[in-house]
Design an enzyme around this catalytic site. Structure first.
Site, PDB file in Angstrom:
ATOM      1  N   GLU A 176      57.755  46.101  34.724  1.00  0.00           N
ATOM      2  CA  GLU A 176      57.124  45.593  33.502  1.00  0.00           C
ATOM      3  C   GLU A 176      55.947  46.442  33.019  1.00  0.00           C
ATOM      4  O   GLU A 176      55.284  46.085  32.055  1.00  0.00           O
ATOM      5  CB  GLU A 176      56.701  44.145  33.714  1.00  0.00           C
ATOM      6  CG  GLU A 176      57.904  43.248  33.944  1.00  0.00           C
ATOM      7  CD  GLU A 176      57.561  41.770  34.073  1.00  0.00           C
ATOM      8  OE1 GLU A 176      56.367  41.434  34.167  1.00  0.00           O
ATOM      9  OE2 GLU A 176      58.504  40.953  34.087  1.00  0.00           O
ATOM     10  N   TRP A 207      65.147  36.114  36.798  1.00  0.00           N
ATOM     11  CA  TRP A 207      66.168  36.869  37.538  1.00  0.00           C
ATOM     12  C   TRP A 207      65.885  36.827  39.042  1.00  0.00           C
ATOM     13  O   TRP A 207      66.736  37.183  39.852  1.00  0.00           O
ATOM     14  CB  TRP A 207      66.183  38.324  37.066  1.00  0.00           C
ATOM     15  CG  TRP A 207      64.971  39.141  37.485  1.00  0.00           C
ATOM     16  CD1 TRP A 207      63.655  38.781  37.352  1.00  0.00           C
ATOM     17  CD2 TRP A 207      64.969  40.422  38.118  1.00  0.00           C
ATOM     18  NE1 TRP A 207      62.828  39.773  37.837  1.00  0.00           N
ATOM     19  CE2 TRP A 207      63.605  40.795  38.309  1.00  0.00           C
ATOM     20  CE3 TRP A 207      65.967  41.300  38.526  1.00  0.00           C
ATOM     21  CZ2 TRP A 207      63.241  42.011  38.903  1.00  0.00           C
ATOM     22  CZ3 TRP A 207      65.589  42.504  39.106  1.00  0.00           C
ATOM     23  CH2 TRP A 207      64.236  42.853  39.289  1.00  0.00           C
ATOM     24  N   ASP A 208      64.680  36.385  39.397  1.00  0.00           N
ATOM     25  CA  ASP A 208      64.296  36.256  40.804  1.00  0.00           C
ATOM     26  C   ASP A 208      65.393  35.565  41.606  1.00  0.00           C
ATOM     27  O   ASP A 208      65.678  35.912  42.747  1.00  0.00           O
ATOM     28  CB  ASP A 208      63.019  35.415  40.945  1.00  0.00           C
ATOM     29  CG  ASP A 208      61.833  35.959  40.153  1.00  0.00           C
ATOM     30  OD1 ASP A 208      62.056  36.538  39.082  1.00  0.00           O
ATOM     31  OD2 ASP A 208      60.693  35.778  40.608  1.00  0.00           O
ATOM     32  N   LYS A 210      55.098  48.824  38.245  1.00  0.00           N
ATOM     33  CA  LYS A 210      54.641  47.558  38.823  1.00  0.00           C
ATOM     34  C   LYS A 210      55.507  47.185  40.031  1.00  0.00           C
ATOM     35  O   LYS A 210      55.063  46.530  40.953  1.00  0.00           O
ATOM     36  CB  LYS A 210      54.761  46.485  37.735  1.00  0.00           C
ATOM     37  CG  LYS A 210      54.310  45.114  38.118  1.00  0.00           C
ATOM     38  CD  LYS A 210      54.516  44.150  36.944  1.00  0.00           C
ATOM     39  CE  LYS A 210      54.085  42.742  37.305  1.00  0.00           C
ATOM     40  NZ  LYS A 210      54.468  41.772  36.258  1.00  0.00           N
ATOM     41  N   GLN A 211      56.783  47.621  39.974  1.00  0.00           N
ATOM     42  CA  GLN A 211      57.728  47.164  41.002  1.00  0.00           C
ATOM     43  C   GLN A 211      58.953  48.080  41.059  1.00  0.00           C
ATOM     44  O   GLN A 211      59.146  48.914  40.174  1.00  0.00           O
ATOM     45  CB  GLN A 211      58.184  45.758  40.663  1.00  0.00           C
ATOM     46  CG  GLN A 211      58.923  45.648  39.347  1.00  0.00           C
ATOM     47  CD  GLN A 211      58.805  44.247  38.747  1.00  0.00           C
ATOM     48  OE1 GLN A 211      57.956  44.010  37.909  1.00  0.00           O
ATOM     49  NE2 GLN A 211      59.664  43.349  39.199  1.00  0.00           N
TER      50      GLN A 211
HETATM   51  C1  BGC Z   1      57.632  40.270  37.817  1.00  0.00           C
HETATM   52  C2  BGC Z   1      59.006  39.831  37.380  1.00  0.00           C
HETATM   53  C3  BGC Z   1      59.302  38.467  37.956  1.00  0.00           C
HETATM   54  C4  BGC Z   1      58.215  37.476  37.586  1.00  0.00           C
HETATM   55  C5  BGC Z   1      58.407  36.128  38.221  1.00  0.00           C
HETATM   56  C6  BGC Z   1      56.609  39.215  37.410  1.00  0.00           C
HETATM   57  O1  BGC Z   1      55.354  39.571  37.885  1.00  0.00           O
HETATM   58  O2  BGC Z   1      57.277  41.498  37.234  1.00  0.00           O
HETATM   59  O3  BGC Z   1      59.963  40.759  37.832  1.00  0.00           O
HETATM   60  O4  BGC Z   1      60.521  38.011  37.488  1.00  0.00           O
HETATM   61  O5  BGC Z   1      56.974  37.990  38.014  1.00  0.00           O
HETATM   62  O6  BGC Z   1      58.378  36.220  39.603  1.00  0.00           O
END
Ligand code: BGC
Length: 759
Positions: free
Chosen positions: A481, A354-355, A591-592
């Protein structure tokens, strides 16, 4: 604007070398070559020697000890392809290596205007021969298969024979690290040697993949610069070739070798003929012509994408670095997209997430819409796989995009933090809508975009259900996550709502334009379904906590214990490398950005007060272990007027790779964050929003900046924004006049418009 990034490069420790291999890689969206030393490294120095072709993959087993129904048992991995980087220079028999003799000076340069990297070394050999070596490398934006190495030597205190031994190797493997789930964790060999052909001094090496039935053919040839004379002979060595180039050098003279390396693959080219054709075409042009074409391409890119920051030139350059990497990473054909690490390394195995849609596509949508269109076309191309994926997961209708993929099938082996991130459907739908709102390109929506949005909307209807009058979505994972498999993740529900609403809008808009019929018939979409979309959107349950005045991340989030971040030792970050996921899942720890991200892209769903409360709440429990986080915090901090925080989070994002702030730049750049850097300026400091009602800005740049300038494309126009501490000036660079909203008031922009900030 200074587009030269330089590094005095005398560090020869393994870590610095690895990071620089990433930072100075050359890529053009089709190929990417890490900046490895041509001459190699002594034993004991770690290197990730790599060359990649976007979307060139092999299938590999995902080992599932308990393979339940529907688990992904196979993934795609982007392969490290043939190594064409090898060149060892001999000064009258003495091999050049910075690990022997005396290193007087060394510098690396990335010229982002001209599109090449350069390694400069001033070196004295063990026997006292002093030379300057300058190696330029270019991945051509105009001839995508071409990687050129331009190697020149100047003899400072000697003369006589010099030679190069140049290799072209097909016996390569991918990098792996059993200790890091963000990389391939086991040793494997995917490329099977096919043949090696030598024609004169040119060599052609072909290999096939072990399972995906793809082939790669690389071609290499050399030329000594016109004034230089010498001989070139090429012979087979293993699954590859080695060329011996003999020449002579005069004292104070310079000798230059050009190594043309061509990469072709069977997804895009007829092989092996295309490799030969591309090699001949590239070599028919003088290097100066290739350099000029590269500079012209980038001139056009920077004309639309440049961001100027008066008052902080270092930061301006860091921003330019991030934008340059985006154009280097973006796939430019329908087979490819933008990998999480671009084409700079093997982290996340070359997968697309989804990035792209949430973090990178906005940059292209507003500066280079053709690339954005291609990124959407790629998703359209894998829509059938997404439909199959939905069936596999038990959904009778619609499509579910894979969490991570190359050719369309799910590659996530750990479904709680992978496949369960259904928000990817909402993210892709959001990007299609954003493209439409910015470009007004309705024919493309009729042709491809609407079908994606409709199929994603159908999935929400199937995955969600009504309970006590509200539409709910259970058992999914949001962007964060560290919190998996929850009911009613706020972000997911908000994105589903947006997706459903826009499915209804596209139905209406296309109907009015008379272009609904093809897609409606193709996917048998009925007015009843559209009614159901509309109802589910209106009845969507968006969790809200009265007491705290915030949106809880999900139904159970606030009932969990809070992780004690202030007493967690620094070496325990990122937490995912030190704690079992189940353990993390039981805590309030992020985490984000998750709800905070929703407060940016679905901001109209909540009041400013709720957004403020939520921001402050989640800020305290966020680790930003993911690189996708600080840019979003910066944007929402800007929205809320937290200017100091906005600048601080922005600085962390802008320097994330250049300063290796996450400690894993060796595995590749963080492309999503790079798009986030652009967004933090354009959506954050400039406060741009494009909605159905039009375009608006609420500019407020960091206090330490004097001004900030950038351009965006909107509909048929290009708009230049120049923001200072006092307000902003907007100029219509091209196109028809537009109504723009600035600080809440509407103006007509037909030439130039100055608006002061009311403090
Ligand atoms: C993040 C995801 C991201 C992926 C790839 C993971 O560490 O939590 O949101 O899509 O990295 O960049």
């Amino acid at each position: 604007m200074d587009l030269i990034y330089e590094l005095d490069d005398l560090k020869t420790d393994g870590q610095s070398l690895l990071v620089n291999e990433t930072l100075f890689h050359n890529a053009n969206g089709y190929i990417g070559i890490r900046s490895n030393f041509e001459e190699g490294y002594p034993e004991g120095i770690d290197t990730i020697r790599g060359a990649y072709i976007n979307a060139f993959y092999d299938f590999r087993e995902i080992k599932q000890a308990e393979a339940f129904y529907g688990f992904a048992l196979e993934k795609q991995t982007m392969l490290n392809v043939h190594d064409t980087q090898g060149i060892t220079l001999y000064l009258d028999g003495e091999a050049f290596s910075i690990f022997t003799g005396t290193l007087v000076a060394a510098k690396r340069t990335l010229n982002m205007a001209a599109g090449y990297t350069e390694r400069y070394v001033h070196w004295i050999s063990p026997q006292g021969k002093e030379a300057e070596i300058r190696i330029r490398r270019l991945a051509s934006f105009v001839r995508l298969p071409l990687f050129l190495i331009d190697y020149s030597v100047t003899a400072l205190n000697f003369e006589g024979p010099i030679s190069f031994v140049s290799s072209h190797r097909g016996d390569v493997e991918n990098y792996f690290n059993p200790a890091d789930p963000r990389l391939s964790q086991e040793h494997f060999r995917s490329l099977i040697p096919k043949d090696v052909v030598i024609e004169g001094s040119a060599s052609f090496v072909s290999s096939v993949t072990s399972k995906s039935a793809l082939s790669v053919c690389t071609a290499v040839d050399h030329i000594l610069a016109e004034e230089d004379t010498g001989s070139i002979t090429t012979e087979t060595e293993g699954h590859g070739t080695v060329s011996h180039i003999e020449g002579r050098i005069k004292k104070q003279g310079t000798l230059t070798l050009y190594k043309y390396c061509i990469f072709t693959d069977s997804l895009r080219y007829p092989l092996p003929g295309a490799a030969e054709l591309e090699l001949r075409r590239a070599m028919a042009e003088k290097p100066a012509v290739l350099y000029r074409a590269q500079e012209e391409y980038l001139g056009r890119f920077w004309e639309g994408a440049r961001i100027e920051i008066e008052g902080d030139k270092e930061l301006e350059k860091a921003v330019a670095y991030n934008l340059f990497e985006l154009i280097q990473s973006a796939g430019k054909d329908p087979y490819s997209n933008i990998a999480a690490k671009g084409l700079s390394g093997e982290g996340y195995e070359g997968h697309y997430f989804w990035d792209t849609e949430i973090y990178m596509e906005p940059f292209f949508t507003l500066t280079n819409p053709d690339i954005a269109k291609n990124l959407i076309s790629y998703r359209y191309g894998i829509l059938d796989e997404a439909r199959k994926n939905a069936r596999l997961l038990g959904h009778a209708g619609g499509a579910l995009f894979p969490w991570r993929t190359i050719m369309g099938r799910e590659c996530s082996g750990y479904f709680p933090a992978g496949t369960a991130q259904y928000h990817i459907n909402g993210d892709i739908a959001w990007s299609v809508v954003s493209y439409y709102l910015a470009s007004g390109d309705l024919p493309f929506i009729a042709e491809k975009g609407a079908e994606i949005v409709f199929e994603c909307a159908r999935l929400w209807l199937d995955v969600g259900n009504y309970y006590r009058g509200k539409f709910r979505i259970n058992e999914v994972t949001g962007p964060d996550e560290y919190t998996c498999l929850v009911n009613n993740n706020y972000y997911t529900n908000a994105s589903a709502q947006y997706n459903l609403r826009w499915a209804v809008r596209f139905w209406e808009i296309l109907k009015e334009a008379g272009t609904l019929e093809d897609v409606r018939r193709k996917i048998s979409l009925s007015p009843d379904e559209i009614d159901a979309f509309s109802r589910a959107a209106e009845d969507m349950y968006l969790p809200y906590d009265e007491e705290l005045g915030i949106n809880p991340q999900d139904d159970s989030f606030l009932s969990k214990k809070k992780w004690d971040l202030s007493h967690t030792p620094r070496e325990e970050f990122p937490l995912l490398l030190h704690h079992h996921p189940l353990h993390l899942n039981r805590y309030q720890v992020c985490k984000q950005a998750d709800t905070v991200l929703a407060h940016f892209i679905f901001e109209d769903a909540q009041s400013l007060e709720t957004i403020r409360n939520s921001f402050l709440y989640y800020e305290n429990i966020s680790t930003h272990d993911s690189s996708l986080s600080t840019c979003i915090y910066s944007i929402v901090a800007s929205k809320l007027g937290f200017r100091e925080k906005a600048s601080r989070y922005f600085g962390d994002s802008a320097n994330l790779d250049l300063q290796n702030l996450h400690g894993n730049t060796k595995d590749g750049i963080h492309t999503a964050n790079m798009g986030g850097v652009w967004m933090a300026i354009v959506y954050g400091f400039a406060g741009l929003r494009i909605k159905e009602g039009g375009i608006g800005f609420t500019p407020a740049i960091p206090e330490s900046w004097k001004s900030c300038r950038f351009k965006i494309r909107y509909r048929d126009s290009q708009i230049l924004a120049e923001i200072t501490g006092k307000g902003a000036v907007f100029t219509l660079v091209s196109g028809t006049p537009k109504i723009i909203n600035v600080y809440g008031k509407e103006y007509e922009l037909s030439d130039s418009l100055t608006v002061s900030r009311e403090t």
